[in-house]
Design a protein around this motif. Sequence first.
Motif, PDB file in Angstrom:
ATOM      1  N   GLU A  76      96.794   5.529  98.773  1.00 48.79           N
ATOM      2  CA  GLU A  76      97.331   6.089  99.999  1.00 48.79           C
ATOM      3  C   GLU A  76      96.628   7.410 100.296  1.00 48.79           C
ATOM      4  N   THR A 116     105.119   2.833 111.110  1.00 46.67           N
ATOM      5  CA  THR A 116     106.374   2.731 110.373  1.00 46.67           C
ATOM      6  C   THR A 116     106.776   4.141 109.972  1.00 46.67           C
ATOM      7  N   GLU A 148      94.490  -1.882 101.273  1.00 46.51           N
ATOM      8  CA  GLU A 148      95.140  -3.165 100.999  1.00 46.51           C
ATOM      9  C   GLU A 148      95.438  -3.327  99.514  1.00 46.51           C
ATOM     10  N   HIS A 163      94.106   1.056 113.824  1.00 48.35           N
ATOM     11  CA  HIS A 163      94.360   1.970 114.930  1.00 48.35           C
ATOM     12  C   HIS A 163      94.492   3.424 114.482  1.00 48.35           C
ATOM     13  N   ALA A 164      94.166   3.687 113.220  1.00 48.92           N
ATOM     14  CA  ALA A 164      94.435   5.031 112.681  1.00 48.92           C
ATOM     15  C   ALA A 164      93.690   6.110 113.447  1.00 48.92           C
ATOM     16  N   GLN A 208     100.545  -0.195 114.958  1.00 50.69           N
ATOM     17  CA  GLN A 208     101.762  -0.504 114.199  1.00 50.69           C
ATOM     18  C   GLN A 208     102.122   0.713 113.358  1.00 50.69           C
ATOM     19  N   ASP A 260      98.680   1.817 110.708  1.00 48.07           N
ATOM     20  CA  ASP A 260      97.789   0.734 110.278  1.00 48.07           C
ATOM     21  C   ASP A 260      96.344   1.207 110.419  1.00 48.07           C
ATOM     22  N   ASN A 261      95.488   0.659 109.542  1.00 46.61           N
ATOM     23  CA  ASN A 261      94.133   1.191 109.438  1.00 46.61           C
ATOM     24  C   ASN A 261      93.307   0.962 110.695  1.00 46.61           C
ATOM     25  N   LEU A 271      97.988   6.624 105.365  1.00 46.71           N
ATOM     26  CA  LEU A 271      97.161   5.429 105.523  1.00 46.71           C
ATOM     27  C   LEU A 271      97.149   4.727 104.173  1.00 46.71           C
ATOM     28  N   ARG A 272      97.272   3.407 104.194  1.00 51.48           N
ATOM     29  CA  ARG A 272      97.292   2.679 102.927  1.00 51.48           C
ATOM     30  C   ARG A 272      96.159   1.672 102.863  1.00 51.48           C
ATOM     31  N   CYS A 329      98.549  -0.009  95.811  1.00 47.19           N
ATOM     32  CA  CYS A 329      97.666   0.441  96.894  1.00 47.19           C
ATOM     33  C   CYS A 329      97.292   1.899  96.660  1.00 47.19           C
TER      34      CYS A 329
END
Lengths: 211, 202
Positions: free
Chosen positions: A102, A21, A124, A40-41, A19, A37-38, A121-122, A100
């Motif tokens: 980052e 963005t 939660e 699939h990073a 995912q 997203d973490n 990358l963020r 969060c």
Amino acid sequence: METLEQIKSRVEAAVAGAQLTVVPNDSPVAQPSLLVDNAHAVAVAGFLRDDPELQLDYCSNMTGVDWPEAELTEKIKVKQVVDGVEKEVEEVKKTLRPGCLEAVYHLYSMAKKHGPVILRLRTENRADKNHLPSLTPLWRGCEFQEREAYDLFGIVFDGHPDLRRILMWDEFKDHPMRKDYVEPDDYEYEPTPHDELVEKVKAHQAKEASV
Amino acid sequence: MDQGLRSELQKQGVFTTTLEEVYNWGRANSVWPLTFGLACCAIEMIAASMSRFDLARFGAEVFRPSPRQADLMIVAGTVTKKMAPLVVRLYNQMPEPKYVIAMGACAISGGPFKQGYNVLKGIDRYVPVDVVIPGCPPRPEALIHAFMTLQEKIEQQKLTGPHRARHLDPDAPSEFPVPVYGEHDLVPPKNPQIWQPPVVQR
């Protein structure tokens, strides 16, 4: 180099379930970035590194950003019917932005001489779910920079080969680059206090006087 | 012996002096500094010891690589809180008589990093400082001036009596407690025996 949208669609085709963005940047730099997203990073980053079109073989910079929880206010114009007449009324809309941490990676290609592609990358949240996958196995140059982000922001990188504090001492508990960091109260001697320092000095003197 | 009689004797070829003067003269002209630089001030310190400025003219040419052979610690640069215990430990390992020059704004007070989270607000919080040099960084001439100031200070030290030099006073401390790394700051944040906040006159 391709645009970020093109990269995004190619990554999504190559890495199933990823995912992504595109985060716009409305400052004069106008440098958009890719939020990954973490889960699939590592796969996404591996694709970016090994893809023959991109060949992003060099991670020039890795840094952290702290986003504390904040209430964002936004003025929007709403059409309302007042006394049978339609009017435009300004309404203040408040949204709560969750906090969060980052991690931002700037990727370049030495082979193709292009870049940067910026990855974000963020975590939660800022308290307990502060884990992120480490990209050090892909770019060895990230090792010390991820240690620095761990030290100063408190981001825990899973898969990092040697995650220790790098600047502060091992016994140190705080993360000084976080926005809510409280520095030790050592304002005994400030001959020329100014700005916020005046308040800190006054608070220190009040504390000393009460003891 | 008064000065007039002394110079009169000197004209006749009789040179008189005191043990204190000879002792201090010898000490002041062979102050060996510790090879010890922390930040950009160290570059100026190196420049001061090189041929253009030549600190060797003052008897300080031999920068010692070991604190056990050094008389003078030039704290040249920013003392971070991570480094401070090591600076105090090096000072403790130096044999008496020993002196400290705090070189540059950072070593004096934290300098431009004073309100940071990781910089000690002056090395005088943990070890006694004899000469301070303001500047960011001070030029080699300033270091030479500080060195000459230290030489004057050494030459005026007394060997006996209540105002005798610190290293001759058996009650004066020679070692100072090394701070430990705490969870938020160094513990203790200062040594109150040697550092109290100066009173600001307004």
